[in-house]
Motif scaffolding. Structure first.
Motif, short mmCIF file in Angstrom:
data_model
loop_
_atom_site.label_atom_id
_atom_site.label_comp_id
_atom_site.label_asym_id
_atom_site.label_seq_id
_atom_site.Cartn_x
_atom_site.Cartn_y
_atom_site.Cartn_z
N ASN A 246 -11.70 -8.35 -21.29
CA ASN A 246 -12.10 -9.68 -20.81
C ASN A 246 -13.60 -9.73 -20.55
O ASN A 246 -14.30 -10.68 -20.93
N PHE A 247 -14.09 -8.71 -19.88
CA PHE A 247 -15.53 -8.64 -19.57
C PHE A 247 -16.34 -8.64 -20.86
O PHE A 247 -17.33 -9.36 -20.98
N MET A 248 -15.94 -7.80 -21.82
CA MET A 248 -16.67 -7.72 -23.09
C MET A 248 -16.69 -9.06 -23.80
O MET A 248 -17.74 -9.53 -24.27
N ASN A 249 -15.54 -9.69 -23.88
CA ASN A 249 -15.44 -10.95 -24.61
C ASN A 249 -16.27 -12.05 -23.98
O ASN A 249 -16.99 -12.79 -24.66
N LEU A 250 -16.16 -12.16 -22.64
CA LEU A 250 -16.90 -13.23 -21.97
C LEU A 250 -18.41 -12.96 -22.02
O LEU A 250 -19.21 -13.89 -22.12
N SER A 251 -18.80 -11.70 -21.95
CA SER A 251 -20.22 -11.37 -21.99
C SER A 251 -20.81 -11.65 -23.37
O SER A 251 -21.91 -12.22 -23.49
N THR A 252 -20.10 -11.27 -24.42
CA THR A 252 -20.62 -11.51 -25.77
C THR A 252 -20.50 -12.98 -26.15
O THR A 252 -21.31 -13.49 -26.93
N GLU B 40 -25.97 -4.15 -15.00
CA GLU B 40 -25.32 -5.39 -14.59
C GLU B 40 -23.80 -5.24 -14.58
O GLU B 40 -23.12 -5.72 -13.67
N SER B 41 -23.27 -4.60 -15.60
CA SER B 41 -21.81 -4.43 -15.68
C SER B 41 -21.31 -3.50 -14.57
O SER B 41 -20.23 -3.72 -14.01
N ILE B 42 -22.11 -2.47 -14.23
CA ILE B 42 -21.73 -1.57 -13.13
C ILE B 42 -21.77 -2.32 -11.81
O ILE B 42 -20.91 -2.12 -10.93
N SER C 222 -13.92 10.11 -6.30
CA SER C 222 -13.04 9.53 -7.34
C SER C 222 -13.27 8.03 -7.47
O SER C 222 -13.28 7.49 -8.58
N ALA C 223 -13.45 7.35 -6.31
CA ALA C 223 -13.67 5.89 -6.34
C ALA C 223 -14.96 5.54 -7.05
O ALA C 223 -15.01 4.62 -7.88
N ILE C 224 -16.03 6.28 -6.73
CA ILE C 224 -17.34 6.03 -7.38
C ILE C 224 -17.25 6.30 -8.88
O ILE C 224 -17.74 5.53 -9.72
N ALA C 225 -16.58 7.41 -9.23
CA ALA C 225 -16.42 7.76 -10.64
C ALA C 225 -15.59 6.69 -11.37
O ALA C 225 -15.91 6.32 -12.51
N PHE C 226 -14.58 6.18 -10.69
CA PHE C 226 -13.72 5.15 -11.28
C PHE C 226 -14.52 3.87 -11.53
O PHE C 226 -14.40 3.24 -12.59
N ILE C 227 -15.33 3.46 -10.55
CA ILE C 227 -16.16 2.25 -10.69
C ILE C 227 -17.18 2.42 -11.81
O ILE C 227 -17.38 1.51 -12.64
N LEU C 228 -17.84 3.58 -11.85
CA LEU C 228 -18.82 3.84 -12.90
C LEU C 228 -18.17 3.83 -14.28
O LEU C 228 -18.70 3.24 -15.23
N PHE C 229 -17.00 4.48 -14.36
CA PHE C 229 -16.30 4.53 -15.64
C PHE C 229 -15.92 3.12 -16.10
O PHE C 229 -16.12 2.76 -17.26
N THR C 230 -15.39 2.33 -15.16
CA THR C 230 -14.99 0.96 -15.51
C THR C 230 -16.21 0.13 -15.93
O THR C 230 -16.15 -0.62 -16.91
N GLY C 231 -17.30 0.26 -15.16
CA GLY C 231 -18.51 -0.49 -15.49
C GLY C 231 -19.06 -0.11 -16.85
O GLY C 231 -19.46 -0.98 -17.64
N LEU C 232 -19.09 1.19 -17.14
CA LEU C 232 -19.61 1.64 -18.44
C LEU C 232 -18.68 1.22 -19.58
O LEU C 232 -19.15 0.81 -20.65
N LEU C 233 -17.38 1.32 -19.34
CA LEU C 233 -16.42 0.92 -20.37
C LEU C 233 -16.52 -0.57 -20.66
O LEU C 233 -16.56 -1.00 -21.83
N ALA C 234 -16.57 -1.36 -19.58
CA ALA C 234 -16.63 -2.82 -19.76
C ALA C 234 -17.97 -3.28 -20.33
O ALA C 234 -18.03 -4.23 -21.11
N GLY C 235 -19.05 -2.60 -19.94
CA GLY C 235 -20.37 -3.07 -20.33
C GLY C 235 -20.94 -2.45 -21.58
O GLY C 235 -22.00 -2.90 -22.08
N SER C 236 -20.26 -1.44 -22.13
CA SER C 236 -20.83 -0.72 -23.28
C SER C 236 -21.04 -1.63 -24.49
O SER C 236 -22.15 -1.71 -25.03
N TYR C 237 -20.01 -2.33 -24.92
CA TYR C 237 -20.15 -3.17 -26.10
C TYR C 237 -21.13 -4.32 -25.89
O TYR C 237 -22.03 -4.53 -26.72
N PRO C 238 -21.00 -5.08 -24.75
CA PRO C 238 -21.99 -6.16 -24.54
C PRO C 238 -23.43 -5.64 -24.49
O PRO C 238 -24.35 -6.30 -25.00
N ALA C 239 -23.64 -4.46 -23.90
CA ALA C 239 -24.99 -3.91 -23.78
C ALA C 239 -25.59 -3.64 -25.16
O ALA C 239 -26.74 -4.04 -25.45
#
Length: 785
Positions: free
Chosen positions: A294-300, A330-332, A373-390
């Motif tokens: 969803n994040f990728m699609n809306l960002s692009t 921004e995605s993070i 674990s929480a910080i790693a989870f947030i970073l992973f999610t942010g990087l995963l969601a923001g990789s393609y739009p970036a």
């Protein structure tokens, strides 16, 4: 620089409040759902891990060859633990564990029935159930010792010190409290509030040295620097050697780390609850991926609005990696905001989630590993969601952007469309799987049980009930409470015994088939409503020799191959049982499995339960009130504790229904998150084509034609998703159903229904924006032209 990036990020969020809300809420719901599942998975893996010697603790299992297949089971001979400890120096400690049906504990006027069991003295040395008072090395040395938990001590003695106090069990023997345990944690396979020494089992005659009686669990603690492989090789043939070849079962060691999740074996391959854990692990990944999509699609989709920003930055010297860092940042940031909201959602949902799953999962805020674990989870999610739009946004060419010749996302093929297809492919697969899971549960619930569950109760036998059974039975019948009464070895919903040692004329000497063993005094068919196919019920009044009579079910008849079964002799435990009847197969244990062959032995067997068929001429409340008076008159020391068979049978579906509801819930969340993204894309598309829609309306286009124009591109993507999802779902569902003996067939209407449902959901999601755009006043959209 970082401050500048943060300002830009916050300004973008505030400038586009609608898209920001969709982005953050979609990510938050996805992250919260994934965290709930991951917490549950972590809890499942935590079972028994609190034990100090967890790496050296093993359960002893049996493995044998039956009916052409290798089968494994965790019940072992009672003599095994003592033999292993005496004969194998590599085994530091061994204990039998038999957690039985609750005994009645009496302290003064207090009477309490709770769960406990028998163990060897080494149990408290092997397992980390810490004693608050008493010595773990000697607490169970005396035959009349008892170790109790804090909660049980509170119930029985209040605030008094329980040590040295007396507890009477089953109104039979007195036990002295020799140890006070901390309450047993919930994440363990051992559920008890008291422990009794195995020596008491021996004293009352419940112990035996028969190597063919697999009736208890055996656990061993290996010595340090000893491998399970070496010990396993040594003990492999212990049963064969000590039984002098009459028992051909091999032993193997099952490690503590696999006790909870690996309880079923196909040959040497272990499975079981791990399949459920893996399923929910995949669900967690799906939910998180779909939220990120969803994040990728809306960002692009909004790329054109940020194209000039990228162009200007590149003109003034910004490099590609700098832009990638900015957009990933921004995605993070969005992921961080979503993570904070997700944590609140999880905290609010945990009580209901725990109540539903019957577990005690909690977030350990004081644990540093949680925050890492929480910080790693947030970073992973942010990087995963923001990789393609970036990478997508940073690749814009400044010349084209600043000349105004740049247009994004209008090709017939784009990664954004692929992502939408992936989202709905996953959603459709889960819709199909959910429908089949619910159909399988309903199919098993509707299964003909082979007996009448209605108005049928059972009560466990005590010593007084056993002695006065004829009088109690007579009074239950004469009072009109019951229409039939019988004693059995087990409730109709359970199987306490099975054997491969039955012998009959014509049996293949090499045959090794497991039969369920059930015992009844008489009138079983009459009491529980069994259908007699041939012969008659066991009847001691008219046939005194029926003490050694038996009945077999249709599955047993098929295996034994009797042309005329009546009068045939079946040998079991050196007793010749003569067949007087054949009954229709009935469900004794799992309603999801095929019926196993069964031999029902007569009054010479053993008994644990009274079954009572209540008289339907009276209300159940009246029947139970009179029955309680009769039981109290002849069994006054014990409470009248009964169980309805239909309620207990329904409990067989509790676990699978719980799993089904969780799958349905998370499937619904996946659909919701997917639709949230689809709604955002439809909103952006409508905004992007507002002038085109205005021109079309001026030229006479109808609301329906414009709505169709805006909807058809999305529906095409859903159709592609249906085409991809159908064969994948068919493969998954077929393989799952093959693992269940009694299962529904794969029917194509389910796939068609799931496809139509997904199209309907998508159409409803995008129709609001499509209709809104189609009905807008064209003057407003064309005024600037």
């Amino acid at each position: 620089m970082l401050r500048n990036y943060l300002k830009i990020a916050f300004r973008n969020l505030l400038r586009n409040k609608g898209f920001s809300l969709i982005n953050i809420s979609g990510l938050a719901i996805g992250m919260a759902s994934a965290v709930l599942i991951l917490l549950w998975i972590q809890y499942e893996f935590s079972y028994d891990n609190f034990n100090q010697h967890k790496d050296r603790l093993y359960q002893v299992w049996n493995r044998g060859f039956f009916d052409g297949k290798v089968q494994s089971w965790n019940s072992t001979p009672k003599i095994l633990a003592k033999t292993l400890k005496q004969e194998y120096p590599d085994i530091e400690e061994a204990s039998r564990v038999e957690l039985r049906s609750p005994f009645l504990l009496i302290v003064g006027d207090k009477k309490l029935r709770t769960r406990g069991g028998f163990v060897d003295p080494g149990f408290l040395k092997m397992f980390s159930f810490p004693l608050i008072k008493g010595n773990s090395k000697t607490a169970l040395d005396n035959v009349y010792s008892i170790v109790i938990t804090e909660s049980l001590a509170k119930k029985l003695f209040g605030d008094e010190d329980p040590m040295g106090k007396t507890i009477r069990i089953e109104n039979k023997d007195n036990f002295i409290v020799s140890g006070l345990l901390k309450d047993v944690p919930t994440n363990t396979r051992f559920s008890f509030e008291y422990l009794l020494p195995w020596a008491y089992m021996t004293k009352i005659g419940w112990d035996d040295d028969f190597w063919g009686n697999n009736s208890t669990n055996t656990y061993v603690l290996l010595k340090e620097h000893t491998t399970a492989a070496s010990v396993g090789a040594k003990i492999k043939n212990v049963t064969i050697a000590h039984s002098k070849g009459t028992e051909q079962n091999e032993l193997f060691l099952h490690p503590l780390s696999k006790w909870r999740l690996y309880t079923q074996f196909e040959g040497s391959v272990a499975g079981g609850r791990i399949a459920i854990v893996n399923t929910f692990g995949v669900l967690a990944i799906f939910i998180l991926v779909i939220a990120c999509i969803n994040f990728m699609n809306l960002s692009t989709a909004r790329s054109e609005k940020r194209a000039k920003e990228v162009g200007i930055r590149k003109v003034v010297g910004a490099e590609k990696h700098t832009l990638i860092s900015q957009f990933l940042g921004e995605s993070i940031l969005i992921s961080l905001l979503a993570g904070i909201i997700a944590l609140f959602i999880v905290q609010l949902a945990l009580p209901a989630f725990n109540a539903f799953t019957l577990q005690k999962i909690e977030i350990q805020y004081s644990n540093s590993y949680f925050w890492i674990s929480a910080i790693a989870f947030i970073l992973f999610t942010g990087l995963l969601a923001g990789s393609y739009p970036a990478f997508y946004l940073s690749a814009f060419q400044p010349v084209r952007v600043l000349k105004g010749t740049f247009k994004a996302g209008h090709t017939s093929f784009s990664p954004r469309k692929v992502l939408v297809v992936i989202q709905f492919t996953i959603a459709i697969i889960l819709i199909i799987a959910t429908i089949f899971v619910n159909r399988q549960i309903q199919y098993s619930q509707d299964r003909e049980t082979g007996y009448s569950k209605d108005n049928l109760i059972y009560h466990f036998l005590t010593e007084d009930l056993e002695k006065k059974y004829p009088i109690i039975k007579s009074e239950l019948l004469s009072s009109g409470v019951a229409t039939a009464v019988c004693k059995t070895s087990a409730p109709m919903t359970q199987g306490f015994s099975n054997s491969w040692g039955f012998e009959w004329q014509g049996k293949d000497p090499k045959s090794k088939i497991i039969f369920n063993r059930f015992c009844v005094d008489e009138d079983l068919a009459k009491t529980v409503g069994l259908t007699i196919v041939k012969g008659r019920d066991i009847n001691l009044k008219d046939y005194p020799t029926d003490s050694t009579a038996c009945m077999i079910n249709e599955s047993a008849l098929k295996i034994m191959g009797f042309k005329d079964p009546i009068g045939q002799i079946i040998k079991d435990n050196n007793v010749d049982w003569h067949v007087v009847g054949v009954i229709k197969d009935f469900v004794l244990q799992s309603p999801f499995e095929n019926t196993e062959p069964m031999v029902i032995e007569g009054a010479r067997g053993w008994f644990n339960v009274i079954h009572i068929k209540l008289n339907t001429q009276n209300s159940n409340a009246e029947n139970l009130k009179i029955a309680e008076e009769i039981f109290k008159k002849h069994n006054y020391q014990f409470p009248f504790e009964y169980q309805f068979i239909d309620e207990e049978y329904a409990q067989k579906f509790n676990d699978v229904q719980r799993v089904s509801k969780l799958i349905s819930l998370f499937t619904a969340l996946i659909i919701f998150i997917s639709c949230l993204g689809l709604f955002g894309l439809a909103t952006y598309m409508a905004e992007n084509r507002i002038k085109e829609i205005g021109v079309r309306k001026v030229l006479g286009a109808s609301v329906l034609s414009i709505t169709t124009l805006l909807s058809k591109d999305f529906l095409k993507l859903i159709i592609v998703a249906i085409v991809i999802a159908t064969p994948i779902a068919y493969f998954i569902v077929s393989k799952w159903l093959q693992s269940i003996s009694y299962h529904v067939s794969v029917q194509w209407w389910v796939f068609i229904t799931a496809g139509l449902l997904s199209m309907l959901i998508a159409l409803i999601t995008i129709s609001y924006q499509a209709i809104k755009a189609a009905t807008a006043n064209p003057v407003q959209s064309l005024r600037s032209e």
